[in-house]
Design an enzyme around this catalytic site. Structure first.
Site: not given
Length: 352
Positions: A11, A31, A160, A211, A275-276, A299, A301
Site C-alpha cells: 500500500w 525499512r 493497492a 471490515k 487478503r482477508n 499482512v 490485519e
C-alpha cells in the site's frame, strides 16, 4: 509540499507511485538499506507489486529502524538523526506501516521531525492494547492542537495494485483538524484518485478496521459455497455490526454509509485481491491459520485485530455475533461449518 511515504509494502508503494505519477514530489522510504537497494536497482517492488514499474520521478531513501547495538542512547539517536537528515524538514508524512508499526513510526517522527503533520494508511486495532490509530497517536503525541490532531487517517475502498496501476479510486482522509484534512486531501487528490475530507476519524477507523474481520467471514462464506444470498446477508449484517460498534465509540452513523464503511466493506468482502477474504477462503478449505499467514506474503490485519474488536465490543455491551464467530474460527474453537450453524440458529429479532 513534498510527500514522504514511510514504508514500502504494497500500500505504501502503491500510494507513492500514484502520487509521483500525478506530478507530486514523493520519496518512498523502505525499512532497510537492502530493500531500498533492490527497489532502486529494479525501479519496481517485485515482492509486493510485481510487474509494475516505478514512475521516473519517484525518489527512494532507506529509513531503517534506529540501531539498537550502540553503547549509549545518545549514539543511537545520533545514528537515527543521520539517517533522517536527507529527508525534508517540512512535508506531508504518509505512514504506511501495518498497525503493529504505527506507534514506532509516530515516535520516530516525534523525535526527528517535531511538529510534523501527516496521515496513516493502516486499518486495524493495535494488538495488545486494542487501540485504534488515533488512540495510539494520542498516547504517543498527546492530545490537543499540538498533538495527535496533526495527523489523520487515509482510508476507503482501495486495493493497492489497482491504485498503483492508476485505475480510478476514491478515498477519505479523516481527522480532528478540519483545515489540515482539507490540505491533505488536496495534496493527494488527482485525476485517478478522488479524495474527500472528513472529521469523523472514529468512524473512518472503525469502518476500516472491522471490515477486515467481515472480509474473513465473507471468505469463509464463499469457501463453503453458501451462495450469493448468504454473502449479501453477511455483508448487510456485517455493516450493522460495524455501525453499532462505531456509534458506541462515538462515531457518526452516516460515516458507515460512505467510503470507509459500506464502500470498503463491499470491496474487501467480495474482491479477489482481498487478503482477508483469502484467509477465510483458505480456512474454509481446511488449511491451518499459521500456514495461511506464513504463505500469504502480506499482512492480513483482520487476523490480528479480530480479538481486539470482540473485546471492545464486550466492554461496550455491543452485540457482534459475526465477529465473535470469526474469532472462534481463528482461534480453533469452532469449525467454519459450526460457525455458520451457530449464526443461523440465532433466534429471530427486529432488523434495526
Amino acid at each position: 509540499m513534498p510527500l514522504v511515504v514511510l514504508g514500502a509494502g504494497a500500500w505504501g508503494t502503491a500510494m507513492a507511485m500514484a502520487l509521483a505519477r500525478a506530478g507530486r514530489s514523493v520519496t518512498l522510504c523502505p525499512r532497510s538499506q537492502a530493500h531500498c537497494d533492490e527497489l532502486t536497482a529494479q525501479r519496481a517492488n517485485p515482492r509486493y507489486l510485481p510487474g509494475l514499474a516505478f514512475p521516473p520521478s519517484l525518489a527512494l531513501h532507506a529509513l531503517p529502524d534506529a540501531p539498537g547495538a550502540s553503547k549509549t542512547h545518545e549514539a543511537d539517536e545520533t545514528q537515527e538523526a543521520a539517517v533522517w537528515r536527507p529527508l525534508p524538514e517540512h512535508a506531508c508524512w504518509i505512514l504506511a506501516a501495518p498497525m503493529a508499526g504505527l506507534r514506532a513510526q509516530l515516535a520516530a517522527l516525534q523525535r526527528q521531525r517535531p511538529g510534523a503533520r501527516g496521515l496513516w494508511l493502516c486499518k486495524g486495532f493495535e494488538a495488545g492494547s486494542g487501540l485504534l490509530g488515533h488512540e495510539v497517536a494520542q498516547q504517543v503525541l498527546g492530545d490537543g492542537p499540538g498533538g495527535a490532531t496533526r495527523f489523520g487517517v487515509l482510508t476507503g475502498p482501495s486495493f493497492a495494485r489497482e491504485v498503483a496501476q492508476g485505475l480510478p479510486a476514491a478515498l477519505v482522509c479523516a481527522g480532528e483538524d478540519a483545515a489540515w484534512m482539507q490540505t491533505a486531501a488536496q495534496l493527494i487528490h488527482h485525476d485517478s484518485l478522488r479524495v474527500y475530507a472528513g472529521d469523523d476519524i472514529v468512524g473512518a477507523e472503525v469502518g476500516g478496521a472491522v471490515k477486515n474481520v467481515m472480509a474473513i467471514a465473507a471468505g469463509l462464506c464463499d469457501g463453503l459455497h453458501l451462495g450469493h444470498n448468504a454473502r449479501a446477508a453477511l455483508i448487510t449484517r456485517g455493516l450493522a455490526e460495524i455501525t453499532r460498534l462505531g456509534v458506541a465509540l462515538g462515531a457518526q452513523p452516516a460515516t458507515f454509509m460512505g467510503l470507509s464503511g459500506l464502500g470498503d466493506l463491499t470491496l474487501t468482502a467480495s474482491g479477489d485481491l482481498s487478503r482477508n477474504r483469502r484467509v477465510g477462503l483458505e480456512l474454509a478449505s481446511g488449511r491451518a491459520l499459521d500456514d495461511i499467514v506464513r504463505t500469504l506474503g502480506h499482512v492480513a490485519e483482520g487476523v490480528y485485530c479480530a480479538r481486539a474488536v470482540a473485546q471492545r465490543a464486550r466492554q461496550l455491551g455491543v452485540d457482534m455475533p459475526i465477529t465473535g464467530a470469526v474469532v472462534e474460527v481463528l482461534e480453533g474453537r469452532l469449525s467454519p461449518q459450526d460457525a455458520v450453524r451457530q449464526l443461523m440458529q440465532r433466534g429471530p429479532r427486529s432488523e434495526h
